[in-house]
Design a protein around this motif. Structure first.
Motif, short mmCIF file in Angstrom:
data_model
loop_
_atom_site.label_atom_id
_atom_site.label_comp_id
_atom_site.label_asym_id
_atom_site.label_seq_id
_atom_site.Cartn_x
_atom_site.Cartn_y
_atom_site.Cartn_z
N CYS A 28 0.81 -1.22 0.00
CA CYS A 28 0.00 0.00 0.00
C CYS A 28 0.84 1.27 0.00
O CYS A 28 0.36 2.33 -0.36
N GLN A 34 -0.79 1.31 -5.51
CA GLN A 34 -1.90 1.91 -4.78
C GLN A 34 -3.25 1.74 -5.47
O GLN A 34 -4.27 1.62 -4.80
N ASP A 35 -3.29 1.74 -6.78
CA ASP A 35 -4.56 1.61 -7.49
C ASP A 35 -4.79 0.20 -8.02
O ASP A 35 -5.77 -0.05 -8.73
N ARG A 38 -7.18 -5.43 -5.35
CA ARG A 38 -6.75 -6.28 -4.24
C ARG A 38 -6.47 -7.70 -4.73
O ARG A 38 -5.52 -8.34 -4.28
#
Length: 94
Positions: A28, A34-35, A38
């Protein structure tokens, strides 16, 4: 390790999810993750492993083809060329 022995019988997807939980904070903090979905990071986590180095070890050397990404969890790493220190990296650096 004992952890590997306990996790081995579990399905790969569950092992990846559990491992991701341990390294999520590192992913993270890296801008290009970050984008990321998941699901991608959970899959990527299955390839992550812990390595330990001691003072004087070379992690990578200039001119080598990179095959790994390192995220510094603890300690200080010096970036050097010809014994000249160009930078010092601390926890969270990659």
């Amino acid at each position: 390790t004992n952890e590997a022995i306990v996790l081995k019988p579990l399905p790969t997807s569950l092992r990846s999810t559990l491992h991701y939980g341990k390294i999520e904070r590192h992913f993270c903090n890296i801008p290009f993750f970050q984008d990321a979905p998941r699901s991608f990071l959970v899959r990527l986590a299955q390839f992550a492993r812990v390595e330990a180095f001691v003072v004087g070890d070379y992690i990578v050397q200039a001119g080598e083809l990179a095959q790994n990404m390192y995220i510094l969890e603890d300690g200080i790493v010096q970036v050097c060329i010809d014994d000249k220190v160009l930078a010092e990296l601390g926890p969270g650096s990659y």
